[in-house]
Each structure stands twice: as structure tokens, then as C-alpha cells.
Design an enzyme around this catalytic site. Structure first.
Site, PDB file in Angstrom:
ATOM      1  NE  ARG A 217       1.525  -5.305  10.860  1.00 52.73           N
ATOM      2  CZ  ARG A 217       2.613  -5.132  10.111  1.00 52.73           C
ATOM      3  NH1 ARG A 217       3.769  -5.631  10.489  1.00 52.73           N
ATOM      4  NH2 ARG A 217       2.541  -4.440   8.991  1.00 52.73           N
TER       5      ARG A 217
ATOM      6  NE  ARG B 231       7.522  -2.703   6.315  1.00 54.09           N
ATOM      7  CZ  ARG B 231       6.219  -2.580   6.466  1.00 54.09           C
ATOM      8  NH1 ARG B 231       5.507  -1.961   5.538  1.00 54.09           N
ATOM      9  NH2 ARG B 231       5.613  -3.088   7.518  1.00 54.09           N
TER      10      ARG B 231
ATOM     11  NE  ARG C 268       5.654  -0.693  10.173  1.00 51.33           N
ATOM     12  CZ  ARG C 268       4.563  -0.679   9.430  1.00 51.33           C
ATOM     13  NH1 ARG C 268       4.532   0.053   8.334  1.00 51.33           N
ATOM     14  NH2 ARG C 268       3.512  -1.377   9.763  1.00 51.33           N
TER      15      ARG C 268
ATOM     16  NE  ARG D  64      -5.179  -1.706   9.618  1.00 49.42           N
ATOM     17  CZ  ARG D  64      -4.022  -1.245   9.123  1.00 49.42           C
ATOM     18  NH1 ARG D  64      -3.926  -0.018   8.671  1.00 49.42           N
ATOM     19  NH2 ARG D  64      -2.981  -2.024   9.072  1.00 49.42           N
TER      20      ARG D  64
ATOM     21  CE  LYS E 252      -2.202  -1.320   3.770  1.00 48.83           C
ATOM     22  NZ  LYS E 252      -1.498  -2.622   3.971  1.00 48.83           N
TER      23      LYS E 252
HETATM   24  P1  AP5 Z   1       4.729  -1.672   1.888  1.00 53.27           P
HETATM   25  O1  AP5 Z   1       4.449  -0.800   0.711  1.00 53.27           O
HETATM   26  O2  AP5 Z   1       5.401  -1.080   3.084  1.00 53.27           O
HETATM   27  O3  AP5 Z   1       3.390  -2.464   2.303  1.00 53.27           O
HETATM   28  P2  AP5 Z   1       2.113  -1.974   3.097  1.00 53.27           P
HETATM   29  O4  AP5 Z   1       0.937  -2.652   2.488  1.00 53.27           O
HETATM   30  O5  AP5 Z   1       2.090  -0.481   3.177  1.00 53.27           O
HETATM   31  O6  AP5 Z   1       2.438  -2.656   4.490  1.00 53.27           O
HETATM   32  P3  AP5 Z   1       2.270  -2.132   5.979  1.00 53.27           P
HETATM   33  O7  AP5 Z   1       2.961  -3.180   6.816  1.00 53.27           O
HETATM   34  O8  AP5 Z   1       2.732  -0.728   6.145  1.00 53.27           O
HETATM   35  O9  AP5 Z   1       0.758  -2.227   6.145  1.00 53.27           O
HETATM   36  P4  AP5 Z   1      -0.029  -2.294   7.446  1.00 53.27           P
HETATM   37  O10 AP5 Z   1      -1.396  -2.102   6.933  1.00 53.27           O
HETATM   38  O11 AP5 Z   1       0.165  -3.524   8.264  1.00 53.27           O
HETATM   39  O12 AP5 Z   1       0.652  -1.172   8.347  1.00 53.27           O
HETATM   40  P5  AP5 Z   1       0.134   0.238   8.840  1.00 53.27           P
HETATM   41  O13 AP5 Z   1       1.306   1.113   8.952  1.00 53.27           O
HETATM   42  O14 AP5 Z   1      -1.049   0.707   8.085  1.00 53.27           O
HETATM   43  O15 AP5 Z   1       5.590  -2.917   1.373  1.00 53.27           O
HETATM   44  C1  AP5 Z   1       6.062  -3.893   2.286  1.00 53.27           C
HETATM   45  C2  AP5 Z   1       7.451  -4.381   1.829  1.00 53.27           C
HETATM   46  O16 AP5 Z   1       7.319  -5.067   0.589  1.00 53.27           O
HETATM   47  C3  AP5 Z   1       8.451  -3.253   1.565  1.00 53.27           C
HETATM   48  O17 AP5 Z   1       9.738  -3.679   1.923  1.00 53.27           O
HETATM   49  C4  AP5 Z   1       8.375  -3.024   0.046  1.00 53.27           C
HETATM   50  O18 AP5 Z   1       9.589  -2.522  -0.496  1.00 53.27           O
HETATM   51  C5  AP5 Z   1       8.084  -4.434  -0.450  1.00 53.27           C
HETATM   52  N1  AP5 Z   1       7.247  -4.460  -1.643  1.00 53.27           N
HETATM   53  C6  AP5 Z   1       6.155  -3.681  -1.888  1.00 53.27           C
HETATM   54  N2  AP5 Z   1       5.602  -4.013  -3.067  1.00 53.27           N
HETATM   55  C7  AP5 Z   1       6.367  -5.054  -3.554  1.00 53.27           C
HETATM   56  C8  AP5 Z   1       6.307  -5.840  -4.760  1.00 53.27           C
HETATM   57  N3  AP5 Z   1       5.338  -5.654  -5.665  1.00 53.27           N
HETATM   58  N4  AP5 Z   1       7.236  -6.802  -4.914  1.00 53.27           N
HETATM   59  C9  AP5 Z   1       8.208  -7.025  -3.992  1.00 53.27           C
HETATM   60  N5  AP5 Z   1       8.337  -6.292  -2.858  1.00 53.27           N
HETATM   61  C10 AP5 Z   1       7.412  -5.333  -2.647  1.00 53.27           C
HETATM   62  O19 AP5 Z   1      -0.415  -0.137  10.306  1.00 53.27           O
HETATM   63  C11 AP5 Z   1       0.457  -0.464  11.352  1.00 53.27           C
HETATM   64  C12 AP5 Z   1      -0.341  -0.555  12.655  1.00 53.27           C
HETATM   65  O20 AP5 Z   1      -0.940   0.719  12.966  1.00 53.27           O
HETATM   66  C13 AP5 Z   1      -1.534  -1.537  12.615  1.00 53.27           C
HETATM   67  O21 AP5 Z   1      -1.148  -2.863  12.914  1.00 53.27           O
HETATM   68  C14 AP5 Z   1      -2.456  -0.925  13.703  1.00 53.27           C
HETATM   69  O22 AP5 Z   1      -1.987  -1.256  14.993  1.00 53.27           O
HETATM   70  C15 AP5 Z   1      -2.263   0.574  13.502  1.00 53.27           C
HETATM   71  N6  AP5 Z   1      -3.219   1.135  12.534  1.00 53.27           N
HETATM   72  C16 AP5 Z   1      -2.919   1.748  11.341  1.00 53.27           C
HETATM   73  N7  AP5 Z   1      -4.040   2.139  10.724  1.00 53.27           N
HETATM   74  C17 AP5 Z   1      -5.074   1.771  11.538  1.00 53.27           C
HETATM   75  C18 AP5 Z   1      -6.487   1.869  11.409  1.00 53.27           C
HETATM   76  N8  AP5 Z   1      -7.066   2.422  10.328  1.00 53.27           N
HETATM   77  N9  AP5 Z   1      -7.243   1.385  12.418  1.00 53.27           N
HETATM   78  C19 AP5 Z   1      -6.690   0.831  13.524  1.00 53.27           C
HETATM   79  N10 AP5 Z   1      -5.358   0.679  13.685  1.00 53.27           N
HETATM   80  C20 AP5 Z   1      -4.554   1.146  12.691  1.00 53.27           C
END
Ligand code: AP5
Length: 217
Positions: free
Chosen positions: A171, A127, A160, A88, A13
Site C-alpha cells: 500500500r 491499529r 483490518r 487517489r 486520515k
Molecule cells: P488512521 O486514522 O486509521 O489512518 P488512515 O490514514 O485513515 O489509514 P488507512 O490505512 O485507513 O488509510 P488507507 O488510505 O490505506 O486506507 P483506505 O481505507 O482509504 O490511523 C492509523 C492508526 O494510527 C490507527 O490505529 C490510529 O489510532 C493511529 N494514529 C492515527 N493518528 C495518530 C497519531 N497522530 N499518533 C499516533 N497514532 C495515530 O483504503 C484501503 C484500500 O481500499 C486501499 O488499499 C484500496 O485498495 C481501496 N481504496 C480506498 N480508496 C480508494 C480509492 N480512492 N481508489 C482506489 N482504491 C481505493
């Protein structure tokens, strides 16, 4: 353009959001980044969010909704956005609709990034994130020019805290239980565009940019 990115942890994402920002000049709003900044700054929101994030659980709706709605109401957010990591839950989706309706706007599209669980686990363990500017790297697929150093700003690259294998498993479980149903919610409203996100980074980025161009034409 007002777009939501849906998909499990590690689906790409944040990576795709950066491409949409470059292609369409929209503002990237990541709920995870907002919360991590709040934790680092030890604000009230950060104190409420920290334990949930460290254990891979969702932060309570009212905490996240307030933070995201406030961010979207800023000047750049009102001009258009790509929302990454929000909504979410069903209450978050409803709160988003209401906040947009209050400004006479609505979502244009929801991109669902589809990728098998085994692939995302591998991506997350490799990552690395710049602690200064937030740019995302991967030790297998998107390496920095110099080990441990951000190409863009020279900042330090870190793991992270929630990318530890046991937290990643949690997660993914939370995504399946609490978030995946939103795919059907937005499909029912005719907003959903599915994007295969298993291929190489550049292919997925191009597919996402093209999917939105098609939707807008
Ligand atoms: P990346 O682009 O970082 O993936 P992502 O989908 O953004 O993954 P996240 O782990 O950030 O998502 P998340 O939803 O768990 O975390 P968030 O910060 O929202 O890519 C991942 C890796 O893969 C990278 O190394 C990249 O280079 C690689 N990659 C990408 N595309 C690729 C491809 N096509 N091929 C190969 N490699 C690739 O949430 C974190 C925490 O915050 C949650 O657990 C929760 O506690 C809280 N939180 C956040 N939002 C909310 C909400 N709305 N409600 C409640 N709690 C929330």
C-alpha cells in the site's frame, strides 16, 4: 466546507476526519469504508473491489468514482464533507472536480498529512477497528477502555485484513507511485495545506482543525 484529506496509509486520515466532523459538523466520506461495506454486503462493487483491496492495490477508478460520487450526492454530502482516501489518482481528482462543478460547488481545501514511512508502519500494525461502528483505536496510542471492545458501541475490535505487514508495504509503494503526485496537483491550484502528522493524536487533530479555521478566515 468541502475538504479532501491526503496522506499515506496510516497517516491518520480517518482519525483527523473524526475531529473535523466534531468541529465543523461535516459529513465524513471514506472511500475505504464505502468499499469495505460493499465487500461485506457482497454487492457488485464489493465483488469488483475485494481482490484489489486484499492485495493492497487500488480499486479501478471507475468503480471507486461511481461509489464516491453517489455518496456525495446524498443530502448530507451536499451540505459539506471531509473526503478521506479519495481522490487517489489524477482521473479520480478530475472526476471529483467535475461532480462538484455539476452542483455549482468546488473544493475549499486539501489537507496533506505528512508523516515518515517508518511511523505509519508502526501505527498500522497496532491499529484495531470496531467491526460495528468503524471507530479507530491503536494498541499503543489510543487504547480502548476494555481490551478488544469498542468504547462507543461495544462492538468487537478487529485487525483490518490489509494491515498485514506485506500488504502495508504494498500500500505504501502504491501511494508513492499513484497518489503522492496529487499533493503537487492541489498545491498548484492553491488548495493545499500541509499538516505535520507525526505528533500525538490530540496535537495532530488540533493542528488540522486550526489549519482549516485559518483557511476559512
Ligand atoms: P488512521 O486514522 O486509521 O489512518 P488512515 O490514514 O485513515 O489509514 P488507512 O490505512 O485507513 O488509510 P488507507 O488510505 O490505506 O486506507 P483506505 O481505507 O482509504 O490511523 C492509523 C492508526 O494510527 C490507527 O490505529 C490510529 O489510532 C493511529 N494514529 C492515527 N493518528 C495518530 C497519531 N497522530 N499518533 C499516533 N497514532 C495515530 O483504503 C484501503 C484500500 O481500499 C486501499 O488499499 C484500496 O485498495 C481501496 N481504496 C480506498 N480508496 C480508494 C480509492 N480512492 N481508489 C482506489 N482504491 C481505493
Amino acid at each position: 466546507m468541502r475538504v479532501v484529506l491526503l496522506g499515506p496509509p496510516g497517516a491518520g486520515k480517518g482519525t483527523v476526519a473524526a475531529a473535523l466532523v466534531a468541529a465543523y459538523g461535516v459529513t465524513h466520506v471514506s472511500s475505504g469504508d464505502l468499499l469495505r461495506a460493499a465487500v461485506a454486503a457482497e454487492t457488485e462493487v464489493g465483488r469488483k473491489a475485494k481482490a484489489f483491496m486484499d492485495s493492497g492495490r487500488l480499486v479501478p477508478d471507475e468503480v471507486v468514482v461511481a461509489a464516491v460520487v453517489e455518496r456525495l450526492s446524498q443530502e448530507d454530502g451536499r451540505r459539506g464533507f471531509v473526503l478521506d482516501g479519495f481522490p487517489r489518482t489524477a482521473p479520480q481528482a478530475e472526476a471529483l472536480d467535475q461532480a462538484l462543478a455539476a452542483h455549482g460547488t468546488a473544493l475549499d481545501a486539501v489537507l496533506a498529512l505528512e508523516v515518515p514511512e517508518a511511523v505509519v508502519v508502526g501505527r498500522l500494525t497496532a491499529r484495531r477497528t470496531c467491526e460495528q461502528c468503524g471507530r479507530i483505536y491503536n494498541l499503543q496510542t489510543l487504547k480502548p477502555a476494555e481490551d478488544g471492545v469498542c468504547d462507543a458501541c461495544g462492538g468487537r475490535l478487529i485487525v483490518r485484513p490489509d494491515d498485514r505487514p506485506e500488504t502495508v508495504r504494498k500500500r505504501l509503494e502504491v501511494y508513492a507511485r499513484q497518489t503522492e503526485a496529487l499533493v503537487h496537483y492541489y498545491e498548484g491550484r492553491g488548495l493545499l495545506i500541509r499538516v505535520g502528522a507525526e505528533g500525538p493524536v490530540e496535537t495532530v487533530r488540533e493542528a488540522a482543525v486550526a489549519a482549516l479555521a485559518d483557511a476559512a478566515s
